[in-house]
Design a protein around this motif. Structure first.
Motif, PDB file in Angstrom:
ATOM      1  N   THR A 702     -93.590  32.675  17.638  1.00 45.65           N
ATOM      2  CA  THR A 702     -94.327  32.364  18.867  1.00 45.65           C
ATOM      3  C   THR A 702     -94.427  30.851  19.059  1.00 45.65           C
ATOM      4  OG1 THR A 702     -96.403  32.458  17.635  1.00 45.65           O
ATOM      5  CG2 THR A 702     -95.660  34.491  18.716  1.00 45.65           C
ATOM      6  N   ASN A 703     -94.830  30.470  20.263  1.00 47.53           N
ATOM      7  CA  ASN A 703     -95.052  29.060  20.610  1.00 47.53           C
ATOM      8  C   ASN A 703     -93.795  28.196  20.470  1.00 47.53           C
ATOM      9  OD1 ASN A 703     -97.838  29.545  21.099  1.00 47.53           O
ATOM     10  ND2 ASN A 703     -98.236  29.409  18.894  1.00 47.53           N
ATOM     11  N   GLY A 704     -92.624  28.820  20.684  1.00 46.03           N
ATOM     12  CA  GLY A 704     -91.394  28.045  20.711  1.00 46.03           C
ATOM     13  C   GLY A 704     -90.799  27.706  19.365  1.00 46.03           C
ATOM     14  N   TRP A 705     -91.266  28.308  18.289  1.00 44.07           N
ATOM     15  CA  TRP A 705     -90.717  28.033  16.956  1.00 44.07           C
ATOM     16  C   TRP A 705     -89.570  29.003  16.650  1.00 44.07           C
ATOM     17  CZ3 TRP A 705     -91.810  23.949  13.898  1.00 44.07           C
ATOM     18  CH2 TRP A 705     -92.980  23.239  14.159  1.00 44.07           C
ATOM     19  N   ALA A 706     -88.536  28.493  15.996  1.00 40.47           N
ATOM     20  CA  ALA A 706     -87.408  29.321  15.550  1.00 40.47           C
ATOM     21  C   ALA A 706     -86.875  28.744  14.246  1.00 40.47           C
ATOM     22  CB  ALA A 706     -86.302  29.364  16.601  1.00 40.47           C
ATOM     23  N   ALA A 707     -86.235  29.600  13.465  1.00 38.11           N
ATOM     24  CA  ALA A 707     -85.707  29.153  12.174  1.00 38.11           C
ATOM     25  C   ALA A 707     -84.436  29.918  11.846  1.00 38.11           C
ATOM     26  CB  ALA A 707     -86.748  29.349  11.063  1.00 38.11           C
ATOM     27  N   GLU A 708     -83.707  29.395  10.885  1.00 37.55           N
ATOM     28  CA  GLU A 708     -82.448  30.016  10.459  1.00 37.55           C
ATOM     29  C   GLU A 708     -82.231  29.767   8.967  1.00 37.55           C
ATOM     30  OE1 GLU A 708     -77.753  28.968  10.701  1.00 37.55           O
ATOM     31  OE2 GLU A 708     -78.855  28.827  12.587  1.00 37.55           O
ATOM     32  N   LEU A 709     -81.722  30.790   8.289  1.00 42.41           N
ATOM     33  CA  LEU A 709     -81.270  30.663   6.912  1.00 42.41           C
ATOM     34  C   LEU A 709     -79.903  31.307   6.845  1.00 42.41           C
ATOM     35  CD1 LEU A 709     -81.821  29.891   3.934  1.00 42.41           C
ATOM     36  CD2 LEU A 709     -82.793  32.182   3.619  1.00 42.41           C
ATOM     37  N   SER A 710     -78.875  30.531   6.537  1.00 43.56           N
ATOM     38  CA  SER A 710     -77.504  31.045   6.592  1.00 43.56           C
ATOM     39  C   SER A 710     -76.735  30.626   5.352  1.00 43.56           C
ATOM     40  CB  SER A 710     -76.787  30.530   7.844  1.00 43.56           C
ATOM     41  OG  SER A 710     -76.697  29.116   7.831  1.00 43.56           O
ATOM     42  N   GLY A 711     -75.605  31.309   5.145  1.00 40.86           N
ATOM     43  CA  GLY A 711     -74.770  30.970   3.996  1.00 40.86           C
ATOM     44  C   GLY A 711     -73.398  31.598   4.098  1.00 40.86           C
ATOM     45  N   THR A 712     -72.454  31.030   3.383  1.00 40.91           N
ATOM     46  CA  THR A 712     -71.094  31.567   3.288  1.00 40.91           C
ATOM     47  C   THR A 712     -70.683  31.596   1.824  1.00 40.91           C
ATOM     48  OG1 THR A 712     -70.084  29.363   3.558  1.00 40.91           O
ATOM     49  CG2 THR A 712     -70.462  30.665   5.558  1.00 40.91           C
ATOM     50  N   TYR A 713     -69.806  32.552   1.490  1.00 41.82           N
ATOM     51  CA  TYR A 713     -69.303  32.652   0.115  1.00 41.82           C
ATOM     52  C   TYR A 713     -67.940  33.323   0.132  1.00 41.82           C
ATOM     53  CZ  TYR A 713     -68.798  33.918  -4.787  1.00 41.82           C
ATOM     54  OH  TYR A 713     -68.320  34.058  -6.062  1.00 41.82           O
ATOM     55  N   SER A 714     -67.056  32.836  -0.698  1.00 44.94           N
ATOM     56  CA  SER A 714     -65.731  33.438  -0.840  1.00 44.94           C
ATOM     57  C   SER A 714     -65.365  33.504  -2.305  1.00 44.94           C
ATOM     58  CB  SER A 714     -64.688  32.615  -0.075  1.00 44.94           C
ATOM     59  OG  SER A 714     -63.380  33.104  -0.320  1.00 44.94           O
ATOM     60  N   THR A 715     -64.828  34.644  -2.727  1.00 46.53           N
ATOM     61  CA  THR A 715     -64.292  34.747  -4.082  1.00 46.53           C
ATOM     62  C   THR A 715     -62.943  34.032  -4.130  1.00 46.53           C
ATOM     63  OG1 THR A 715     -63.188  36.856  -3.598  1.00 46.53           O
ATOM     64  CG2 THR A 715     -65.461  36.955  -4.385  1.00 46.53           C
ATOM     65  N   ARG A 716     -62.224  34.169  -5.220  1.00 41.12           N
ATOM     66  CA  ARG A 716     -60.918  33.511  -5.349  1.00 41.12           C
ATOM     67  C   ARG A 716     -60.042  33.799  -4.130  1.00 41.12           C
ATOM     68  NH1 ARG A 716     -57.866  32.962 -10.974  1.00 41.12           N
ATOM     69  NH2 ARG A 716     -59.500  32.002 -12.240  1.00 41.12           N
ATOM     70  N   ASN A 717     -59.344  32.767  -3.688  1.00 33.29           N
ATOM     71  CA  ASN A 717     -58.536  32.896  -2.480  1.00 33.29           C
ATOM     72  C   ASN A 717     -57.183  32.212  -2.708  1.00 33.29           C
ATOM     73  OD1 ASN A 717     -57.609  33.290   0.090  1.00 33.29           O
ATOM     74  ND2 ASN A 717     -59.100  31.964   1.082  1.00 33.29           N
ATOM     75  N   ARG A 718     -56.133  32.865  -2.208  1.00 32.42           N
ATOM     76  CA  ARG A 718     -54.800  32.264  -2.297  1.00 32.42           C
ATOM     77  C   ARG A 718     -54.173  32.310  -0.899  1.00 32.42           C
ATOM     78  NH1 ARG A 718     -50.505  31.598  -6.360  1.00 32.42           N
ATOM     79  NH2 ARG A 718     -51.691  32.665  -7.972  1.00 32.42           N
ATOM     80  N   ASP A 719     -54.661  31.443  -0.005  1.00 32.69           N
ATOM     81  CA  ASP A 719     -54.071  31.400   1.326  1.00 32.69           C
ATOM     82  C   ASP A 719     -53.096  30.236   1.472  1.00 32.69           C
ATOM     83  OD1 ASP A 719     -55.787  29.264   1.409  1.00 32.69           O
ATOM     84  OD2 ASP A 719     -56.834  29.853   3.231  1.00 32.69           O
ATOM     85  N   GLU A 720     -52.874  29.476   0.398  1.00 30.14           N
ATOM     86  CA  GLU A 720     -51.929  28.370   0.433  1.00 30.14           C
ATOM     87  C   GLU A 720     -50.726  28.613  -0.480  1.00 30.14           C
ATOM     88  OE1 GLU A 720     -53.699  24.593  -0.251  1.00 30.14           O
ATOM     89  OE2 GLU A 720     -55.329  24.917   1.154  1.00 30.14           O
ATOM     90  N   GLY A 721     -50.505  29.847  -0.889  1.00 28.75           N
ATOM     91  CA  GLY A 721     -49.323  30.143  -1.695  1.00 28.75           C
ATOM     92  C   GLY A 721     -49.475  29.738  -3.137  1.00 28.75           C
ATOM     93  N   GLN A 722     -49.059  28.522  -3.486  1.00 35.80           N
ATOM     94  CA  GLN A 722     -49.053  28.096  -4.876  1.00 35.80           C
ATOM     95  C   GLN A 722     -50.441  27.826  -5.439  1.00 35.80           C
ATOM     96  OE1 GLN A 722     -46.020  25.018  -3.884  1.00 35.80           O
ATOM     97  NE2 GLN A 722     -45.128  25.520  -5.846  1.00 35.80           N
TER      98      GLN A 722
END
Length: 811
Positions: A702-722
């Motif tokens: 109320t009264n114009g207040w807002a909040a956010e809690l966010s996050g990202t996570y990735s396990t092992r990744n091989r999108d660059e080949g080698q």
């Protein structure tokens, strides 16, 4: 692989109990009390039992609106527009015997003058899942304050940005990035530099399309990301100003000013941004060199520290002229100036098999770069034959001007740190890119209930790149013609497409075909005239697309899309120039790279507009990828066609309103990349299963207040080949408060609270085993103040939103 198959089979078997309905349409028009059409009014189709919104449309210049694909039930319409009070239609029922509803004319009452200056704000969801794309509303996330466009992309669902600024989507590299519906024509370092200098304050939305229609350029194996910048839609004079200060290890600031004035037949707008981005990047590299029996014969340890100082000025100016209610002519100019300085110091230790130091190299590198960009777009849009036929034309010119000045001092030491010798190089790198583009798009409904879309496009790209090397002798810089050369490249692409779609009751079917003819030529001119070379190629390719949508009922929608796409080598990847990083590392282009082609299939299911499940598969042939090659303790970074890559996975997106004040937005993507090919004559085969998570918790108080809690996570990744990227994640938080009767807001956030967004890689190739660890200035505290102002004016039409949206969609 087995785990992924089990997840997919379980998901498919769990889909049941789907009812069937028949589609219908609702149409009408909006006028004011003087019977003048109201353009760009928001039309909301509401369920009569709970007033939930089912569909939204926008009235055109004639005040008309049309919605289709609606299930049986009882509904009413709500109409709203700037300076007008909301109006509701009577309740109507859609049934098997009443499939076409005409609600007639909805009359909007003008608000009293003393009410028109009230600022009305509404909060969009951070993520909107539509049938053919995902939309990220940038301002809906408090933690985007003070960020760059590249950082906003990095936290968007399904999007990943590697250490070099390369963008991948759902584990697949090769993304076509567009800005306001137009290709950026940049990739790699140039694109990362552009996005790194764009303020998040200036962004409106990010559209993510993994399988776009034939209307879009075929480039981008992984799909299309369209960044939409802000443009006001309100009558009269209005605007906003954003002031930001950020503090990591170094200070940062992202500020912007947006102005808009619309009256009568003229709409003008300005968007200016100024940013300061001071940062650091540290590298810790360890490499072991092996013999044929995989025993270590030597090793290389490197520590590198880089400090960057960058500023950016960017400006967007535009004008729309409404020739008549159906025709608009517009011009938009954009540009930026972005100087950047970097000081880098690298220490390299070469060791023998017993880990004893055999030599030490210290490198001081000073970089002074300046990037300039200018672009002009002229656009024309008209509606023909009672708004049933749509014609759009765009002509663009873009100019990129990059000047690089790099000075490298190399010092060689004995193991006891006694100086053996020095080597000094200077490299001046002017780069100019000119891009010319023209396209025409036409759309109309046919008598058989089919909508036709067709168009043509031609583009010409010219690059001029010179690499001037100088060596220091007797305190004088002398030209080094053995290393210096020039590279000129030109590319012409001609394209045509046709797209047809039709609604069959509860089914929507769309099919398209795009033809692209590519012609390019490159010429390398060595200054010593010993290594001159040239190459050219011409080819024509077809890119079919198909889309099937099925709305079982108001709670369940399905979509299947299939498409073929292409990724051409980046201009600089074809450039055979040598770029020295230090004595043991340098990079070079490859003029012999061929384009890569991909086939993409995607099946999705959306439940109650809250949960979307997607299965995807793609195969890329002649995949373009970075290659790491070992030559005499030196690592050469280049680019080549390494073979075939397969990508398959499952993604789940969910938006859950737990309470009136708390909404959770969750995204999970489980995918596997598999590679088969050859690199530098060595067979290459690898695979990796990866889970990527994105969580965004939105709180509205109320009264114009807002909040956010966010996050990202990735396990092992091989999108660059080698390279294998080890697990990586970050957590951010923010809070905001509306002030001054909702005309202003104050926002605070902290990005990467636990300082975990530091990439770590395993780089095993040929006879090398290596690791790379990077630390960056990612933990940043931001405070921002946003103030919105304006004086609204009466007009027969309320905004130019419809025209701008159509231009963005058509381009």
């Amino acid at each position: 692989m087995k785990k992924l198959l089990i997840v997919i089979i379980t998901l498919v078997l769990s889909i049941k109990g789907i009812a069937q309905t028949i589609e219908t349409s609702v149409s009408g028009s909006t006028v004011d009390t003087k019977n003048v059409p109201v353009e760009s009014a928001t039309i909301s189709l509401m369920k009569s039992k709970d007033s939930s919104i089912i569909k939204i449309a926008v009235s055109d210049k004639a005040g008309k609106f049309y919605l289709n694909g609606i299930s049986f039930g009882s509904y009413f319409m709500t109409t709203s527009a700037v300076s007008f009070a909301k109006t509701n239609s009577p309740v109507f029922i859609i049934s098997e015997n009443n499939t076409t509803i005409r609600v007639g004319t909805l009359i909007l009452q003008e608000l009293p003058k003393n009410l028109t200056a009230v600022v009305i704000t509404s909060k969009k969801p951070f993520i909107e899942q539509k049938i053919d794309r995902m939309v990220v509303n940038v301002d809906a996330s408090v933690t985007n304050v003070g960020s760059t466009a590249l950082e906003v992309l990095e936290k968007s669902p399904g999007v990943a940005v590697d250490k070099d600024g390369n963008i991948s989507l759902k584990g697949k590299a090769g993304v076509l990035l567009m800005i306001d519906g137009k290709p950026s024509y940049l990739t790699g370092a140039e694109l990362a530099n552009l996005l790194g200098n764009m303020n998040a304050n200036q962004l409106s939305q990010i559209e993510i399309m993994t399988n776009p229609s034939a209307k879009y350029d075929a480039a981008g194996n992984a799909g299309v990301i369209n960044i939409k910048t802000k443009k006001s839609i309100t009558q009269g004079f209005n605007g906003s100003i954003t002031l930001n200060y950020g503090q990591g290890v170094y200070a940062k600031s992202n500020n912007s000013l947006m102005l808009n004035y619309r009256t009568g037949k003229i709409n003008t707008f300005l968007n200016y941004g100024y940013s300061i981005n001071n940062s650091f990047m540290n590298f810790d590299i360890q490499r072991n060199f092996l013999d044929v029996s995989n025993k270590k014969i030597s090793s290389l340890d490197q520590l590198s520290n880089r400090v960057n100082q960058a500023t950016n000025n960017n400006l967007k100016l535009g004008l729309d002229y409404f020739i008549n209610p159906k025709t608009t002519l517009g011009i938009v100019t954009t540009g930026f100036i972005a100087p950047q300085q970097q000081n880098a110091f690298t220490t390299s230790y070469l060791k023998n098999a017993n880990s004893s130091i055999t030599s030490i190299e210290k490198t001081n590198r000073i970089v002074d770069n300046n990037s300039k960009n200018g672009a002009v777009n002229i656009n024309f849009h008209t509606l023909l034959d009672s708004s049933q036929k749509d014609l759009t034309a765009n002509v663009d010119y873009l100019h990129y001007d990059f000047s690089g000045n790099q000075q490298v001092e190399g010092l060689s030491y004995k193991p006891n740190e006694i100086l053996k010798g020095t080597n000094n190089l200077k490299n001046i790198l002017p780069l100019k890119i000119d891009i010319y583009s023209a396209r025409f798009d036409y759309a109309q409904p046919l008598n058989i209930g089919v909508k036709l879309e067709t168009g043509i496009k031609a583009s010409l790209v010219k690059t001029n790149n010179t690499s001037n090397f100088f060596k220091l002798a007797n305190n004088q810089w002398l030209p080094d013609n053995a290393l210096s050369n020039a590279f000129n490249y030109s590319e012409n692409i001609n394209a045509a497409y046709i797209n047809l779609n039709k609604q069959y009751g509860k089914w929507l079917v769309q099919a398209g075909l795009r033809l692209e003819n590519t012609n390019y030529k490159g010429v390398q001119s060595a200054f010593d005239q010993s290594n001159d070379s040239s190459f050219n190629r011409n080819y024509t390719s077809l890119f079919p697309t198909a889309f099937i949508g099925y709305e079982a009922n108001s709670d369940n929608q399905f979509a299947l899309s299939v498409g073929r796409r292409i990724d051409r080598p980046a201009y600089q990847e074809l450039n055979p120039f040598i770029s020295f990083i230090d004595k043991y590392t340098y990079s070079t282009g490859n003029p012999f790279i061929q384009p890569q082609f991909s086939t993409n299939i995607e099946l999705s299911h959306t439940y109650k507009n809250l949960f979307t499940t997607t299965l995807n598969y793609s195969m890329i042939t002649d995949m373009i990828n970075e290659t790491l090659i070992h030559k005499d303790s030196v690592i050469v970074r280049s680019v080549g066609n390494i073979g075939t890559r397969y990508n398959f996975g499952i993604a789940e997106s969910a938006t859950i309103p737990f309470t009136k004040w708390y909404t959770g937005i969750f995204y999970a993507n489980l995918f596997q990349n598999k590679y088969n090919g050859v690199i530098a004559g060595f067979p290459f085969s690898a695979s990796q299963l990866t889970l990527a998570l994105n969580i965004n918790n939105q709180f509205s108080f109320t009264n114009g207040w807002a909040a956010e809690l966010s996050g990202t996570y990735s396990t092992r990744n091989r999108d660059e080949g080698q390279a294998i990227l080890l697990p990586l994640g970050q957590v951010s938080a923010g809070i905001s408060k509306q002030l001054l009767n909702n005309k202003a807001s104050l926002k605070f956030n902290i990005r990467d609270i636990f300082y975990t967004q530091n990439p770590k890689e395993i780089q095993n190739f040929q006879d090398v085993q290596g690791t790379l660890q990077i630390s960056r200035d990612t933990r940043v505290f931001n405070v921002a103040f946003v103030y919105r102002f304006g004086v609204q004016a009466k007009s027969k039409s309320s905004s130019s939103t419809t025209d701008e949206q159509k231009r963005v969609q058509m381009n």
